[in-house]
Structure formats: C-alpha cells, structure tokens
Write a protein that holds these residues in place. Sequence first.
Motif, PDB file in Angstrom:
ATOM      1  N   TYR A 170     -56.951  -6.133  11.857  1.00 19.60           N
ATOM      2  CA  TYR A 170     -57.933  -6.720  10.937  1.00 19.60           C
ATOM      3  C   TYR A 170     -57.403  -8.018  10.357  1.00 19.60           C
ATOM      4  O   TYR A 170     -58.149  -8.972  10.143  1.00 19.60           O
ATOM      5  CB  TYR A 170     -58.260  -5.741   9.807  1.00 19.60           C
ATOM      6  CG  TYR A 170     -58.990  -4.501  10.268  1.00 19.60           C
ATOM      7  CD1 TYR A 170     -60.261  -4.585  10.831  1.00 19.60           C
ATOM      8  CD2 TYR A 170     -58.417  -3.243  10.151  1.00 19.60           C
ATOM      9  CE1 TYR A 170     -60.933  -3.458  11.261  1.00 19.60           C
ATOM     10  CE2 TYR A 170     -59.079  -2.110  10.571  1.00 19.60           C
ATOM     11  CZ  TYR A 170     -60.337  -2.218  11.131  1.00 19.60           C
ATOM     12  OH  TYR A 170     -60.993  -1.106  11.556  1.00 19.60           O
ATOM     13  N   ALA A 207     -55.349 -10.064  11.856  1.00 17.42           N
ATOM     14  CA  ALA A 207     -55.431 -11.081  12.905  1.00 17.42           C
ATOM     15  C   ALA A 207     -56.853 -11.634  12.997  1.00 17.42           C
ATOM     16  O   ALA A 207     -57.055 -12.844  13.099  1.00 17.42           O
ATOM     17  CB  ALA A 207     -54.998 -10.501  14.251  1.00 17.42           C
ATOM     18  N   ILE A 208     -57.850 -10.739  12.946  1.00 21.84           N
ATOM     19  CA  ILE A 208     -59.247 -11.182  12.991  1.00 21.84           C
ATOM     20  C   ILE A 208     -59.534 -12.095  11.798  1.00 21.84           C
ATOM     21  O   ILE A 208     -60.151 -13.153  11.945  1.00 21.84           O
ATOM     22  CB  ILE A 208     -60.197  -9.963  12.940  1.00 21.84           C
ATOM     23  CG1 ILE A 208     -60.026  -9.127  14.207  1.00 21.84           C
ATOM     24  CG2 ILE A 208     -61.629 -10.398  12.735  1.00 21.84           C
ATOM     25  CD1 ILE A 208     -61.007  -9.429  15.289  1.00 21.84           C
ATOM     26  N   GLY A 209     -59.063 -11.690  10.629  1.00 23.58           N
ATOM     27  CA  GLY A 209     -59.282 -12.496   9.430  1.00 23.58           C
ATOM     28  C   GLY A 209     -58.695 -13.895   9.595  1.00 23.58           C
ATOM     29  O   GLY A 209     -59.329 -14.889   9.252  1.00 23.58           O
ATOM     30  N   ALA A 210     -57.496 -13.967  10.167  1.00 23.07           N
ATOM     31  CA  ALA A 210     -56.847 -15.264  10.357  1.00 23.07           C
ATOM     32  C   ALA A 210     -57.644 -16.123  11.332  1.00 23.07           C
ATOM     33  O   ALA A 210     -57.870 -17.308  11.081  1.00 23.07           O
ATOM     34  CB  ALA A 210     -55.423 -15.070  10.860  1.00 23.07           C
ATOM     35  N   THR A 211     -58.119 -15.535  12.446  1.00 22.58           N
ATOM     36  CA  THR A 211     -58.871 -16.347  13.416  1.00 22.58           C
ATOM     37  C   THR A 211     -60.217 -16.764  12.840  1.00 22.58           C
ATOM     38  O   THR A 211     -60.835 -17.685  13.340  1.00 22.58           O
ATOM     39  CB  THR A 211     -59.099 -15.611  14.753  1.00 22.58           C
ATOM     40  OG1 THR A 211     -59.885 -14.447  14.517  1.00 22.58           O
ATOM     41  CG2 THR A 211     -57.796 -15.214  15.404  1.00 22.58           C
ATOM     42  N   LEU A 212     -60.691 -16.078  11.796  1.00 25.63           N
ATOM     43  CA  LEU A 212     -61.941 -16.492  11.161  1.00 25.63           C
ATOM     44  C   LEU A 212     -61.707 -17.588  10.122  1.00 25.63           C
ATOM     45  O   LEU A 212     -62.625 -18.006   9.442  1.00 25.63           O
ATOM     46  CB  LEU A 212     -62.628 -15.290  10.503  1.00 25.63           C
ATOM     47  CG  LEU A 212     -63.244 -14.274  11.486  1.00 25.63           C
ATOM     48  CD1 LEU A 212     -63.691 -13.025  10.744  1.00 25.63           C
ATOM     49  CD2 LEU A 212     -64.399 -14.880  12.248  1.00 25.63           C
ATOM     50  N   GLY A 213     -60.456 -18.027  10.001  1.00 22.92           N
ATOM     51  CA  GLY A 213     -60.175 -19.173   9.144  1.00 22.92           C
ATOM     52  C   GLY A 213     -59.640 -18.828   7.773  1.00 22.92           C
ATOM     53  O   GLY A 213     -59.613 -19.689   6.896  1.00 22.92           O
ATOM     54  N   ALA A 214     -59.224 -17.574   7.561  1.00 20.68           N
ATOM     55  CA  ALA A 214     -58.705 -17.198   6.240  1.00 20.68           C
ATOM     56  C   ALA A 214     -57.206 -17.440   6.168  1.00 20.68           C
ATOM     57  O   ALA A 214     -56.464 -17.044   7.067  1.00 20.68           O
ATOM     58  CB  ALA A 214     -59.015 -15.732   5.950  1.00 20.68           C
ATOM     59  N   ARG A 215     -56.768 -18.087   5.076  1.00 19.61           N
ATOM     60  CA  ARG A 215     -55.342 -18.317   4.872  1.00 19.61           C
ATOM     61  C   ARG A 215     -54.624 -16.987   4.664  1.00 19.61           C
ATOM     62  O   ARG A 215     -55.257 -16.004   4.268  1.00 19.61           O
ATOM     63  CB  ARG A 215     -55.121 -19.098   3.583  1.00 19.61           C
ATOM     64  CG  ARG A 215     -55.650 -20.435   3.576  1.00 19.61           C
ATOM     65  CD  ARG A 215     -55.757 -20.966   2.152  1.00 19.61           C
ATOM     66  NE  ARG A 215     -56.410 -22.254   2.240  1.00 19.61           N
ATOM     67  CZ  ARG A 215     -55.780 -23.348   2.673  1.00 19.61           C
ATOM     68  NH1 ARG A 215     -54.503 -23.302   2.978  1.00 19.61           N
ATOM     69  NH2 ARG A 215     -56.429 -24.477   2.794  1.00 19.61           N
ATOM     70  N   ILE A 264     -58.361  -8.502   2.727  1.00 18.63           N
ATOM     71  CA  ILE A 264     -58.311  -7.524   3.813  1.00 18.63           C
ATOM     72  C   ILE A 264     -57.195  -6.507   3.605  1.00 18.63           C
ATOM     73  O   ILE A 264     -57.439  -5.318   3.483  1.00 18.63           O
ATOM     74  CB  ILE A 264     -58.141  -8.233   5.182  1.00 18.63           C
ATOM     75  CG1 ILE A 264     -59.343  -9.149   5.428  1.00 18.63           C
ATOM     76  CG2 ILE A 264     -58.040  -7.197   6.297  1.00 18.63           C
ATOM     77  CD1 ILE A 264     -59.222  -9.991   6.654  1.00 18.63           C
TER      78      ILE A 264
END
Lengths: 271, 366
Positions: A164, A166-174, A182
């Motif tokens: 989760y 990793a997904i958050g990071a690829t969605l642009g979250a620092r 998350i």
Amino acid sequence: MSEPVPFAGVPRWVVAVAAVGALFVLLPLVAMLARVNWAEFFLLVTSESSMAALWLSLRTSIAATVLCIVFGIPMALVLARSHFVGQRLLRSLVLLPLVLPPVVGGIALLYTFGRRGLLGSTLEFLGIDIAFSTTAVIMAQTFVALPFLVLSLEGALRTVGTRYEAIGATLGARPTTVLRRITVPLVLPALISGAVLSFARALGEFGATLTFAGSLQGTTRTLPLEIYLQREVDPDAAVALSLLLIVVAVIVVGLAHQAGGAAPLRRSARA
Amino acid sequence: MTLTFSATVAERGFEVELRIETGETVAILGPNGAGKSTLLDIIAGLLRPDAGRADLDDTALFDLTDGRRHWAAPHTRGVSTLTQDADLFPHLSVLENVAFSARSKGARKAAAHEIAQHWLGEVDGAQFAARKPAELSGGQAQRVAIARALASDPKLLLLDEPLAALDVAVAPAIRRTLLRVLGDRTAIIVTHDILDALTLADRVVVLGHGHVIEQGATRETLDRPRTTFTAGLAALNLLTGTRTSGGMTTDSGMEIVSTVPTAAPLGSRVAATIRPTSVRVSFDQSTQPHPNQVTATILDLEPRGDIIRVRSDTISADLTPTAVADAQITTGMSVEFAFEPDAVTIHAADAGTERVESRRESPGPS
C-alpha cells in the motif's frame, strides 16, 4: 435449542490444565476481594495520600504512554522497514527492558541521568535536575513500557507489508504523507493495543520508579508505591488501593479495546 | 511522453533496453521469472538497478551510468501503477481512494473530490463512491483502482496483470474500460493473456531470462513468433529449422512439407507455425504415410473450453472431448501427429532465435 458447536478437537486433559492455570490467576484476585474492608472502602481510597497517588499515577502513565507513542512509532518503523548492519543487535538491545529487572533499569537510569550520572553534569549545567522528580517517574515508566509498543507495532508493520505504501508513493504522495495517511491508519489497531499495553505497564511500574525517582508524596509516590508503603501500616488501605488500581486498569484496557476493535482491518474482497 | 530505458540488475540476470513512444501502449510478455515485475519496479522507482538510465520525456527517472547516482523518488516520477489485486487502501472510502493522489499533492478536499468523481464516472464507478473497498467485488475494485491511477494524471501508466485476478465473467468489461481509457496514453501492460496484448497493445515486447528476446507490432509478432514461448502464447505450434525447396528441415532432422508461399530463401533459418486445430492425432502406425507426420509422446491433456489440447514436447493438437474419449487418449501414450502441407506457414527467423522455456501454467508472480 442450542447453537451447533463446531468441532474443537481440544483433549480433555488440556482443558483441565487450562482450568488450573486460570484458577491460579483468578484465585488471588478473589482472595483479595474477600479481604476488602467494604465499610471503610470509600474513606480509604479517598484519603489525601491515596488521591494524590492515584492522580500522580494517571498523569505520569499518560505522559509515559504519549512518550512511548512519540518515540515508539519511529523506532518500530526503522526496525521494520530499513535494513542495516547490526539491526538485529539493535532490536535485542531496544527490547532489553522487557527482560531486565525493573530495579536494574532504575539503577541504570540513575547512573545516566542522576546527579553523578553520565549526563548528570551536563544536565546540572543546564539547570535540569531529573532524579527524584515527577519527570524521573515518567522516564522510568517510559523506559520499561517502550518495548511493548515497539514490539507490537513492528509486528503489525511487517504484517501489513509495503504494497500500500508503494502504491501511495507512485500516486505522488511524499514519504511523510504516506506515513500519515496510509501506514499509521493501517496499523492503528496495533498502535492502540501497543499503547494500552504500555499504559498498563507504566501504571504498574514499581521497581525502576522507586530506585530512580524515590517515594515522595505527590511528586514521585505513585499508586503501586503507596500500596507497598500502606501495606506496612494499614493493610486495609493497601487492599482497597489495590482494588482501585485493578479497576482503573480494567476500565482503561476495556475502553482502548473497544476503540481498537471499531477499526477492523480487512483486505478488499475479491469477486 | 517518450520513455527510454536501460537497466541491469546483476543479481537477477536482468539486462533490458526499451523505448516507448508517446501515446504507445506496449505489452510485456514472458514466462514467470522473465523479469517483467523487475522492469515495472525499476520504472516505478521501487527497485534500484545496478546500472542504467531512464528518461521520461526530458526528465531523468534515474541515471546510474558512469558513476552518476541520480535517482528520482517514486512520488516525483509521474508513473502510476495498477496492480492485479487493485490494492485499494482498505481504510479509505472509494472516493477518498481516488482522491488520494490529488490530496497528497496539496489539492483542497472539495477540488480533490471533484477530480475523483470525474474519474469514477469515467470507469462507470460513480455509484461506489461512498463504499469501503471491502464492500466491492473484484471487478468493481479494479474499476476504482483504474480511476485512482488515472486521477493521479500519470505521464506513464504501468499495468501489472490488471485482469489476472478477475473472474472470467468480469474481465471483458474491465478490458473494454481499459481500452477506452488507455486511448492516447503512454502505458506498459504486463500480461499473460494474449487477448490483453491483442486488444490493448500497439506493440509487444517478449522478455525471457531478463532479456528482450522478441519485439514488434502486436499482430505481426504473434502471427510470426520466433520463440516457442511466443508461439505458445499465440496458441501456435512452432518448429524451427532450415528452408528447403519443399518446406523445411527441422533442427531434429524432420522434413516438413509446406505449400503456403514464403519469401524465405533456401537454406536460411526459418520458423514454421501450425495451428493446433489443423493437427490430427492417430494411433494406428499402419495408416498410409502422411507428408507431415510426427511421432511423439503425449505429455498433457489440457481442457480449453470446448476443446482439449493434446500436448507433446514438439507439437500440440486441439481435439474435441469426444474424440479424446473415443480414442482413449491418455498421457504417456505414443501417437502420430499429422498435419496438411497447406496448414504450415513458414517465415524467416533470426539466426539468434533462442528457445525459451515455454511455460503455460496459470499466471503467478513473476
């Protein structure tokens, strides 16, 4: 009509041994209840020294729990998420207070933060005197309670895994946004139960507190210390205060358990 | 959004170079362990290669050539990933999931929710907005995941087997949704399913053992496979050998007769493809000799809908279940596979055509 009982497969002798174990835990509580002087109970627990001890215990335990959360979350994250040389050793050392006799912990704290301790001269220079103060109580409690939070949180972090995040990071979250939106929400039940364990441990702290903070009414004499002192002079008061401590612990654990249970962690269902 | 990519990961034997043009959708095919997930992880910034460089338009995603150590953090890359399990954040509502990217980049709640509503509408998921991911079916969850990935306005979209975890009844609808939303986007789709490649991709890249072993326009590559893996994927039998006047001589010395015209010069390396539906199976060794006849041991009987694929180590045939039952075909049996000369298509093969281990199990992590 009774509900059908699913197959359990527990041998009878196991149930018997379990019953003996449960009795061993419950019987002392019953014995104590039997000794409570109910006629004077209210008077005993509302005496000035009792109320001072209860109030001090609650304040210091809450403060210690907050410190455990503040330092425990980053520690658990570092232990669960990063890889570095000596990580296993560090984990063992961090969890050391779990197995250390509290008195030993108290002595260690004294030789670190006490007036003649490792940091004593530095602290004295800064005008800070920690030993035998309420701050010392909080530090002693944090010292013994911290591993409980770190341990339960690290396990939860490993179980949840990083997908989760990793997904958050690829969605642009620092990274900080990922942590806040998350990681922490996902491990919230473990964080709450870890905090409850830490609070319970802090509330019952005795050895390290006595060694490092002493026993000064209203300043460092927490409920367990008060109970121990009263036992010598007024056994009725000691029993009454013990019951009070049990009730407080049960209420806190019960409340937190409900709060933790309200946020069940489920994976999205598949069709 | 043009992607140029080259990277090596020594530990995994991964060494891939790739270029993807603006608006192009490229399918990455390959057996398990071929390096497909490694490729996506490197592009997304979740795995650091030993060396290499990738640029998305004018921005360097990473540059580890000649001792340089530039590495852009995943959240700065503009590369979104769609995984096979949707992986919706379980503690957030559907709307908050889709709004996550905009919120993380600092948009106000109202604005982020507006963006989320728009993308949920695009994937026919507006009615799920208030639900929690646990209350969605697999297909619904994947729609929401598509909306979430698109709402982040990615420069490059990575799809990691987006339909593999879905019910066969649901997959076609999600495939149509993907076809619609991928449109002019630059995207990479990892898949085990030939249908995904045919419907969604302009070009296919076949990976094997961490290297690109075949690439080209989707149709052409799948119609004229050069590796057994690609042939297996395209459900074609592939025999490699040398061109002769009547057809070809296979590497194992067998003469194959073909009457289909081909441009491949005599003596050149060629590959022949035969559809399994054109292959017959017989047991009677005494039947009149056939131009194209292969004796082989049956390895496996694989049910595929209303037919059964009878597989040997060299060739496969599609038979009806009744034919299999009547002839009492079982694995381990030695039989004759036969096919007509007009069913054999011969095309030029590279001299370097590799035989890639052909694995046809159900999709799994690779």
